[in-house]
Design an enzyme around this catalytic site. Structure first.
Site, short mmCIF file in Angstrom:
data_model
loop_
_atom_site.label_atom_id
_atom_site.label_comp_id
_atom_site.label_asym_id
_atom_site.label_seq_id
_atom_site.Cartn_x
_atom_site.Cartn_y
_atom_site.Cartn_z
N GLY A 172 13.77 -18.48 -15.32
CA GLY A 172 14.66 -18.83 -16.44
C GLY A 172 15.88 -19.60 -15.97
N ARG A 178 23.52 -19.34 -20.22
CA ARG A 178 24.79 -18.70 -20.59
C ARG A 178 25.67 -18.33 -19.39
NH1 ARG A 178 24.06 -13.80 -23.92
NH2 ARG A 178 21.82 -13.82 -23.49
N GLY A 204 7.60 -19.25 -21.35
CA GLY A 204 7.61 -17.86 -21.78
C GLY A 204 7.17 -16.90 -20.69
N THR A 205 7.45 -15.61 -20.92
CA THR A 205 7.17 -14.60 -19.89
C THR A 205 5.66 -14.46 -19.63
OG1 THR A 205 7.36 -12.95 -21.64
CG2 THR A 205 9.27 -13.24 -20.22
N ASN A 230 23.00 -12.02 -18.15
CA ASN A 230 22.84 -13.28 -18.87
C ASN A 230 24.12 -14.09 -18.92
OD1 ASN A 230 20.01 -13.08 -19.83
ND2 ASN A 230 20.80 -11.24 -20.80
N TYR A 245 51.91 -14.85 17.65
CA TYR A 245 50.59 -15.47 17.62
C TYR A 245 49.97 -15.35 19.01
CZ TYR A 245 46.72 -18.66 17.74
OH TYR A 245 45.47 -19.17 17.93
N ASN A 250 48.18 -22.29 22.76
CA ASN A 250 46.84 -22.37 23.34
C ASN A 250 46.20 -23.74 23.14
OD1 ASN A 250 46.79 -21.78 20.56
ND2 ASN A 250 44.69 -21.02 20.70
N SER A 290 61.55 -11.42 23.52
CA SER A 290 61.31 -12.02 22.21
C SER A 290 61.36 -13.55 22.27
CB SER A 290 62.38 -11.53 21.23
OG SER A 290 62.25 -10.15 21.06
N ARG A 348 65.93 -21.03 30.45
CA ARG A 348 66.90 -20.92 29.38
C ARG A 348 68.03 -21.86 29.71
NH1 ARG A 348 68.84 -14.91 28.67
NH2 ARG A 348 66.74 -14.47 27.95
C1 UD1 Z 1 12.14 -10.45 -22.77
C2 UD1 Z 1 11.05 -9.69 -23.54
C3 UD1 Z 1 11.73 -8.69 -24.48
C4 UD1 Z 1 12.61 -7.76 -23.71
C5 UD1 Z 1 13.61 -8.56 -22.90
C6 UD1 Z 1 14.38 -7.65 -21.97
C7 UD1 Z 1 9.18 -11.21 -23.80
C8 UD1 Z 1 8.49 -12.13 -24.71
N1 UD1 Z 1 10.26 -10.64 -24.27
O1 UD1 Z 1 12.87 -11.21 -23.72
O2 UD1 Z 1 10.73 -7.96 -25.18
O3 UD1 Z 1 13.29 -6.91 -24.63
O4 UD1 Z 1 12.95 -9.54 -22.06
O5 UD1 Z 1 15.39 -8.35 -21.32
O6 UD1 Z 1 8.73 -11.01 -22.69
N2 UD1 Z 1 11.23 -15.95 -17.44
C9 UD1 Z 1 10.43 -16.76 -16.68
N3 UD1 Z 1 9.72 -17.76 -17.28
C10 UD1 Z 1 9.78 -17.98 -18.62
C11 UD1 Z 1 10.60 -17.15 -19.41
C12 UD1 Z 1 11.30 -16.13 -18.79
O7 UD1 Z 1 10.35 -16.60 -15.46
O8 UD1 Z 1 9.11 -18.91 -19.08
C13 UD1 Z 1 11.97 -14.88 -16.80
C14 UD1 Z 1 13.47 -15.03 -16.92
O9 UD1 Z 1 13.99 -15.73 -15.80
C15 UD1 Z 1 13.95 -13.59 -16.95
C16 UD1 Z 1 12.80 -12.84 -17.60
O10 UD1 Z 1 11.67 -13.66 -17.45
O11 UD1 Z 1 14.15 -13.05 -15.67
C17 UD1 Z 1 13.05 -12.55 -19.06
O12 UD1 Z 1 13.24 -13.76 -19.73
P1 UD1 Z 1 14.18 -13.86 -20.99
O13 UD1 Z 1 14.14 -15.24 -21.52
O14 UD1 Z 1 15.50 -13.29 -20.65
O15 UD1 Z 1 13.40 -12.90 -22.00
P2 UD1 Z 1 13.92 -12.39 -23.38
O16 UD1 Z 1 13.71 -13.43 -24.40
O17 UD1 Z 1 15.26 -11.82 -23.21
CA CA Z 2 17.00 -11.69 -21.10
#
Ligand code: UD1
Ligand code: CA
Length: 461
Positions: A9, A13, A83-84, A231, A370, A390, A409, A444
């Site tokens: 990610g 923020r 996405g995750t 975050n 020093y 030095n 001194s 001196r």
């Molecule tokens: C995710 C969960 C949510 C949970 C929350 C907890 C999903 C869809 N949602 O949401 O249910 O409550 O975490 O914090 O899983 N990351 C990647 N690649 C990506 C997207 C994310 O590596 O494509 C990594 C991010 O770097 C981070 C983690 O996955 O470390 C979570 O990603 P983040 O975008 O914060 O997930 P949330 O939308 O908060």
């Molecule tokens: Ca998160």
């Protein structure tokens, strides 16, 4: 087990050019905390998914890896981050199919091994997904755990896909889970992105598991703070304080007296023997070892140092790369720089700077001096305002001061120069040649007094 750590990610923020998982907690990157906790579970593989700032993340983390950790680590690039679920999909070819897979986040640094073990044991006992869930008074932003009337988990709904009724659920998905690997591969391979964010959600595997009739269990974290993610800078600072408080508790459990456990910062490792007392506002960096009975005064900064038994470090001293004591007294307001060795019973007083020098037993430099590139013997008295010159503008030179020397001194020792055993240097001396042992040496100008001298008067206009 396999461990997958999601760290691709962007961390928008944080408002920072530094990739989020490299922001420090306790002086080292967040991701390194998660890695070391994961390693303590003795997994077969740790796979880290990176994307934003991938090269920088990899280089920074690899620079600090032990060979043991290096040998089980794999990096996978996810670009773009969709996405995750998409992140975990990138790791599937690397997973060992015969053991469970644990999914962690690189931006949740306080997670503990005991909690992760409970997750893995959940999979081993129930042969299905085990989720780490928690109950939050303010669950906004998290995925919600949807259960049937019997309490069985049905699915996870993301905040953005939830209606008001679902949003009122207080049980949330922390994001950490463990799953049987073969099934995980099947489910992750079948994910779609038909949701409010157009992302492949890892959390959608819950619904798929339910559809196959496989059991889903949940465990709670040992401490709620283990699940706090970073975050924003505010959240980083909050987690930093929680982490520092954990270190303070460990120190106090080992018998260290802390004036205020909320006002100590350890950015590295601090190892304290019995009866050590640390006042408020001290900062420790790198590797610091403190022997028995040492007292550290308020607002000291101590980096890569060893402080011998019974020594006292007075307020506002700054110590970097020094060996001190035993029974030395340093400060207040002293500055010891790398390469300094202070022997037993030495006194170093206020506004004394010492660099790359040694002081033998019971020597004293009590005020405003020093001492650089100097070898100083035992029982030497260094007077106020003494300076080792030095540096000649090109090279550094050593000053040697043998045992039992008394330096008056405001003396300058123009190195290279040696002061022989038992010598005395008169106050105000500029020493440019060696001073013989057991003699008084002074340079001196003759003192004169002018009779009838009148100070200039301001003219009247
Ligand atoms: C995710 C969960 C949510 C949970 C929350 C907890 C999903 C869809 N949602 O949401 O249910 O409550 O975490 O914090 O899983 N990351 C990647 N690649 C990506 C997207 C994310 O590596 O494509 C990594 C991010 O770097 C981070 C983690 O996955 O470390 C979570 O990603 P983040 O975008 O914060 O997930 P949330 O939308 O908060
Ligand atoms: Ca998160």
């Amino acid at each position: 087990m396999n461990v997958v750590i999601l760290a691709a990610g962007k961390g928008t923020r944080m408002r920072s050019g530094l990739p989020k998982v490299l922001h420090p907690i306790g002086g080292r990157p967040m991701l390194s905390h998660v890695l070391h906790t994961a390693q303590s579970l003795e997994p077969k593989k740790i796979i880290v998914v990176i994307g934003h700032g991938a090269d920088q993340v990899r280089q920074t983390i690899e620079a600090g890896l032990t060979p043991a950790l290096q040998s089980i680590m794999h990096w996978v690039i996810q670009d773009p981050p969709l996405g995750t679920g998409h992140a975990v999909a990138q790791t599937l070819p690397l997973l060992d199919q015969d053991c469970p897979t644990l999914v962690l986040y690189g931006d949740v640094p306080l997670i503990r091994a005991a909690t992760l073990l409970a997750l893995v044991q959940g999979v081993q006992t129930h042969h299905g997904i085990t989720l780490l869930t928690a109950r939050f008074d303010q669950p906004k932003g998290y995925g919600r755990i949807v259960r049937d009337p019997q309490g069985q988990i049905l699915r996870i709904v993301e905040e953005k896909d939830a209606d008001d009724a679902l949003r009122s659920i207080q049980e949330i998905n922390t994001g950490f889970m463990a799953a049987p690997t073969q099934a995980l591969c099947r489910w992750v391979g079948a994910l779609d992105n038909h949701n409010a964010q157009g992302e492949f959600y890892l959390t959608d595997i819950i619904g798929k598991s339910v559809a196959e009739g496989m059991p889903i269990t949940s465990v709670a974290p040992g401490h709620i703070e283990e699940t706090f993610g970073v975050n924003s800078q505010q959240e980083r600072a909050r987690i930093e304080r929680l982490y520092q408080r954990q270190i303070a508790d460990v120190l106090m459990q080992a018998g260290v007296r802390l004036q205020d456990p909320d006002r100590i910062d350890v950015l590295g490792s601090l190892d304290c023997a019995a009866d050590v007392s640390i006042h408020a506002g001290c900062l420790f960096e790198g590797e610091v070892q403190i022997d028995q009975g040492v007292t550290i005064g308020p607002h000291c900064v101590i980096r890569n140092a060893r402080i011998g038994a019974g020594s006292i470090i007075e307020a506002f001293s700054h110590i970097d790369g020094a060996e001190i004591g035993p029974s030395a007294v340093i400060g207040p307001y002293a500055r010891l720089r790398p390469g300094t060795a202070i022997a037993e019973g030495v006194h170093v007083g206020n506004f004394v700077e010492i660099k790359n020098s040694s002081l033998g037993p019971r020597s004293k430099a009590n005020h405003l001096a020093y001492l650089g590139d100097a070898t100083i013997g035992s029982r030497v008295n260094v007077g106020a305002g003494t300076i080792t010159c030095n540096y000649d503008g090109a090279e550094k030179h050593r000053t040697i001061i043998e045992d039992d020397v008394f330096i008056g001194s405001d003396t300058q020792l123009v190195a290279p120069v040696t002061v022989g055993k038992g010598a005395t240097l008169g106050a105000g001396t500029t020493l440019t040649a060696d001073a013989p042992a057991h003699q008084l040496t002074l340079s001196r100008a003759q003192q004169v007094s002018i009779k009838g001298y009148r100070r200039p008067q301001k003219k009247e206009h």
